[in-house]
Design a protein around this motif. Structure first.
Motif, PDB file in Angstrom:
ATOM      1  N   GLU A 171      -7.869  14.117   5.250  1.00 45.40           N
ATOM      2  CA  GLU A 171      -6.917  15.229   5.111  1.00 45.40           C
ATOM      3  C   GLU A 171      -5.480  14.738   5.247  1.00 45.40           C
ATOM      4  OE1 GLU A 171      -5.838  19.554   7.131  1.00 45.40           O
ATOM      5  OE2 GLU A 171      -7.613  18.464   7.818  1.00 45.40           O
ATOM      6  N   LEU A 172      -5.239  13.886   6.251  1.00 43.77           N
ATOM      7  CA  LEU A 172      -3.885  13.359   6.444  1.00 43.77           C
ATOM      8  C   LEU A 172      -3.480  12.488   5.256  1.00 43.77           C
ATOM      9  CD1 LEU A 172      -1.373  13.167   8.203  1.00 43.77           C
ATOM     10  CD2 LEU A 172      -2.448  11.234   9.392  1.00 43.77           C
ATOM     11  N   SER A 173      -4.410  11.716   4.744  1.00 46.26           N
ATOM     12  CA  SER A 173      -4.150  10.872   3.586  1.00 46.26           C
ATOM     13  C   SER A 173      -3.702  11.699   2.382  1.00 46.26           C
ATOM     14  CB  SER A 173      -5.407  10.075   3.236  1.00 46.26           C
ATOM     15  OG  SER A 173      -5.239   9.357   2.050  1.00 46.26           O
ATOM     16  N   GLU A 174      -4.374  12.804   2.150  1.00 46.08           N
ATOM     17  CA  GLU A 174      -4.001  13.697   1.045  1.00 46.08           C
ATOM     18  C   GLU A 174      -2.618  14.297   1.258  1.00 46.08           C
ATOM     19  OE1 GLU A 174      -6.843  16.693  -0.003  1.00 46.08           O
ATOM     20  OE2 GLU A 174      -8.505  15.259   0.034  1.00 46.08           O
ATOM     21  N   ARG A 175      -2.348  14.743   2.483  1.00 42.49           N
ATOM     22  CA  ARG A 175      -1.053  15.377   2.770  1.00 42.49           C
ATOM     23  C   ARG A 175       0.109  14.399   2.690  1.00 42.49           C
ATOM     24  NH1 ARG A 175      -1.573  19.781   7.606  1.00 42.49           N
ATOM     25  NH2 ARG A 175      -3.350  20.943   6.775  1.00 42.49           N
ATOM     26  N   VAL A 176      -0.130  13.157   3.107  1.00 38.34           N
ATOM     27  CA  VAL A 176       0.932  12.159   3.144  1.00 38.34           C
ATOM     28  C   VAL A 176       1.096  11.469   1.794  1.00 38.34           C
ATOM     29  CG1 VAL A 176       1.620   9.968   4.231  1.00 38.34           C
ATOM     30  CG2 VAL A 176       0.681  11.791   5.631  1.00 38.34           C
ATOM     31  N   GLY A 177       0.000  11.358   1.050  1.00 40.71           N
ATOM     32  CA  GLY A 177       0.067  10.719  -0.254  1.00 40.71           C
ATOM     33  C   GLY A 177      -0.095   9.214  -0.219  1.00 40.71           C
ATOM     34  N   ILE A 178      -0.817   8.708   0.792  1.00 40.81           N
ATOM     35  CA  ILE A 178      -1.140   7.286   0.827  1.00 40.81           C
ATOM     36  C   ILE A 178      -2.652   7.132   0.944  1.00 40.81           C
ATOM     37  CG2 ILE A 178       1.079   6.600   1.804  1.00 40.81           C
ATOM     38  CD1 ILE A 178      -0.241   6.214   4.472  1.00 40.81           C
ATOM     39  N   SER A 179      -3.148   5.975   0.598  1.00 38.49           N
ATOM     40  CA  SER A 179      -4.595   5.758   0.566  1.00 38.49           C
ATOM     41  C   SER A 179      -5.206   5.794   1.966  1.00 38.49           C
ATOM     42  CB  SER A 179      -4.920   4.418  -0.091  1.00 38.49           C
ATOM     43  OG  SER A 179      -4.536   3.350   0.759  1.00 38.49           O
ATOM     44  N   ASN A 180      -6.494   6.102   2.016  1.00 45.83           N
ATOM     45  CA  ASN A 180      -7.223   6.084   3.285  1.00 45.83           C
ATOM     46  C   ASN A 180      -7.152   4.707   3.935  1.00 45.83           C
ATOM     47  OD1 ASN A 180      -8.040   8.735   3.260  1.00 45.83           O
ATOM     48  ND2 ASN A 180     -10.153   8.309   2.681  1.00 45.83           N
ATOM     49  N   VAL A 181      -7.238   3.661   3.118  1.00 46.91           N
ATOM     50  CA  VAL A 181      -7.215   2.294   3.639  1.00 46.91           C
ATOM     51  C   VAL A 181      -5.891   1.999   4.338  1.00 46.91           C
ATOM     52  CG1 VAL A 181      -7.271  -0.144   2.981  1.00 46.91           C
ATOM     53  CG2 VAL A 181      -8.868   1.452   1.923  1.00 46.91           C
ATOM     54  N   ASN A 182      -4.790   2.320   3.680  1.00 51.02           N
ATOM     55  CA  ASN A 182      -3.476   2.064   4.292  1.00 51.02           C
ATOM     56  C   ASN A 182      -3.247   2.933   5.523  1.00 51.02           C
ATOM     57  OD1 ASN A 182      -2.776   0.050   2.512  1.00 51.02           O
ATOM     58  ND2 ASN A 182      -1.747   1.438   1.109  1.00 51.02           N
ATOM     59  N   LEU A 183      -3.667   4.172   5.471  1.00 48.96           N
ATOM     60  CA  LEU A 183      -3.523   5.050   6.630  1.00 48.96           C
ATOM     61  C   LEU A 183      -4.398   4.562   7.786  1.00 48.96           C
ATOM     62  CD1 LEU A 183      -2.028   7.531   7.591  1.00 48.96           C
ATOM     63  CD2 LEU A 183      -3.929   8.922   6.773  1.00 48.96           C
ATOM     64  N   SER A 184      -5.580   4.066   7.474  1.00 45.35           N
ATOM     65  CA  SER A 184      -6.467   3.519   8.491  1.00 45.35           C
ATOM     66  C   SER A 184      -5.835   2.308   9.174  1.00 45.35           C
ATOM     67  CB  SER A 184      -7.806   3.130   7.874  1.00 45.35           C
ATOM     68  OG  SER A 184      -8.662   2.603   8.853  1.00 45.35           O
ATOM     69  N   LYS A 185      -5.141   1.476   8.410  1.00 48.46           N
ATOM     70  CA  LYS A 185      -4.452   0.314   8.989  1.00 48.46           C
ATOM     71  C   LYS A 185      -3.349   0.764   9.941  1.00 48.46           C
ATOM     72  CE  LYS A 185      -5.370  -2.940   5.272  1.00 48.46           C
ATOM     73  NZ  LYS A 185      -4.787  -3.766   4.206  1.00 48.46           N
ATOM     74  N   ILE A 186      -2.655   1.812   9.583  1.00 48.48           N
ATOM     75  CA  ILE A 186      -1.623   2.349  10.470  1.00 48.48           C
ATOM     76  C   ILE A 186      -2.285   2.893  11.735  1.00 48.48           C
ATOM     77  CG2 ILE A 186       0.128   4.155  10.764  1.00 48.48           C
ATOM     78  CD1 ILE A 186       0.633   3.913   7.702  1.00 48.48           C
ATOM     79  N   LYS A 187      -3.360   3.630  11.553  1.00 52.83           N
ATOM     80  CA  LYS A 187      -4.063   4.257  12.672  1.00 52.83           C
ATOM     81  C   LYS A 187      -4.583   3.223  13.671  1.00 52.83           C
ATOM     82  CE  LYS A 187      -8.035   7.236  13.517  1.00 52.83           C
ATOM     83  NZ  LYS A 187      -9.173   7.895  12.910  1.00 52.83           N
ATOM     84  N   THR A 188      -5.076   2.091  13.161  1.00 56.46           N
ATOM     85  CA  THR A 188      -5.646   1.069  14.041  1.00 56.46           C
ATOM     86  C   THR A 188      -4.628   0.041  14.508  1.00 56.46           C
ATOM     87  OG1 THR A 188      -6.331  -0.250  12.131  1.00 56.46           O
ATOM     88  CG2 THR A 188      -7.961   1.278  13.055  1.00 56.46           C
ATOM     89  N   GLY A 189      -3.377   0.162  14.033  1.00 54.88           N
ATOM     90  CA  GLY A 189      -2.333  -0.752  14.473  1.00 54.88           C
ATOM     91  C   GLY A 189      -2.363  -2.095  13.774  1.00 54.88           C
ATOM     92  N   LYS A 190      -3.038  -2.194  12.653  1.00 49.60           N
ATOM     93  CA  LYS A 190      -3.149  -3.458  11.933  1.00 49.60           C
ATOM     94  C   LYS A 190      -2.048  -3.592  10.882  1.00 49.60           C
ATOM     95  CE  LYS A 190      -8.030  -3.891  12.800  1.00 49.60           C
ATOM     96  NZ  LYS A 190      -9.368  -3.957  12.278  1.00 49.60           N
ATOM     97  N   ILE A 191      -0.850  -3.216  11.259  1.00 56.05           N
ATOM     98  CA  ILE A 191       0.309  -3.328  10.373  1.00 56.05           C
ATOM     99  C   ILE A 191       1.437  -4.005  11.136  1.00 56.05           C
ATOM    100  CG2 ILE A 191      -0.274  -1.298   8.988  1.00 56.05           C
ATOM    101  CD1 ILE A 191       1.925   0.200  10.615  1.00 56.05           C
ATOM    102  N   SER A 192       2.378  -4.553  10.398  1.00 60.78           N
ATOM    103  CA  SER A 192       3.547  -5.154  11.046  1.00 60.78           C
ATOM    104  C   SER A 192       4.815  -4.368  10.742  1.00 60.78           C
ATOM    105  CB  SER A 192       3.716  -6.601  10.592  1.00 60.78           C
ATOM    106  OG  SER A 192       3.869  -6.668   9.188  1.00 60.78           O
ATOM    107  N   ALA A 193       4.716  -3.404   9.813  1.00 57.43           N
ATOM    108  CA  ALA A 193       5.883  -2.595   9.461  1.00 57.43           C
ATOM    109  C   ALA A 193       5.406  -1.263   8.892  1.00 57.43           C
ATOM    110  CB  ALA A 193       6.732  -3.321   8.429  1.00 57.43           C
ATOM    111  N   ILE A 194       6.287  -0.270   8.959  1.00 55.45           N
ATOM    112  CA  ILE A 194       6.012   1.032   8.358  1.00 55.45           C
ATOM    113  C   ILE A 194       7.321   1.548   7.763  1.00 55.45           C
ATOM    114  CG2 ILE A 194       6.353   2.279  10.532  1.00 55.45           C
ATOM    115  CD1 ILE A 194       4.167   4.258   9.546  1.00 55.45           C
ATOM    116  N   ARG A 195       7.245   2.074   6.574  1.00 60.56           N
ATOM    117  CA  ARG A 195       8.437   2.618   5.931  1.00 60.56           C
ATOM    118  C   ARG A 195       8.817   3.942   6.596  1.00 60.56           C
ATOM    119  NH1 ARG A 195       7.543   1.560  -0.518  1.00 60.56           N
ATOM    120  NH2 ARG A 195       7.424  -0.691  -0.277  1.00 60.56           N
ATOM    121  N   PHE A 196      10.115   4.172   6.666  1.00 62.71           N
ATOM    122  CA  PHE A 196      10.583   5.438   7.231  1.00 62.71           C
ATOM    123  C   PHE A 196      10.078   6.620   6.414  1.00 62.71           C
ATOM    124  CE2 PHE A 196      14.108   3.070   9.442  1.00 62.71           C
ATOM    125  CZ  PHE A 196      13.649   3.340  10.712  1.00 62.71           C
TER     126      PHE A 196
END
Length: 73
Positions: A20-45
């Protein structure tokens, strides 16, 4: 890393699924999952803005800073 992502906690509080959040935000489940699990080094404003808008929260609800402990010699 000193920045901790709390997206999973905010999503649980709002009873919102990853899909649901992926649809509302407009990014893929995979990328949102990486944000959710902290497996990112940057996030766009723009992404952070879209997530906060969809979850009706502040960036500080999602991001937490913890000072790293340094060893003293």
């Amino acid at each position: 890393m000193a920045i901790i992502l709390r997206l999973d906690r905010v999503m649980a509080d709002r009873k919102m699924s990853l899909g649901e959040l992926s649809e509302r935000v407009g990014i893929s489940n995979v990328n949102l999952s990486k944000i959710k699990t902290g497996k990112i080094s940057a996030i766009r404003f723009s992404t952070l803005n879209a997530i906060c808008s969809a979850l009706d929260c502040q960036p500080g609800d999602i991001l937490e800073y913890r000072r790293e402990e340094t060893e003293e010699k």
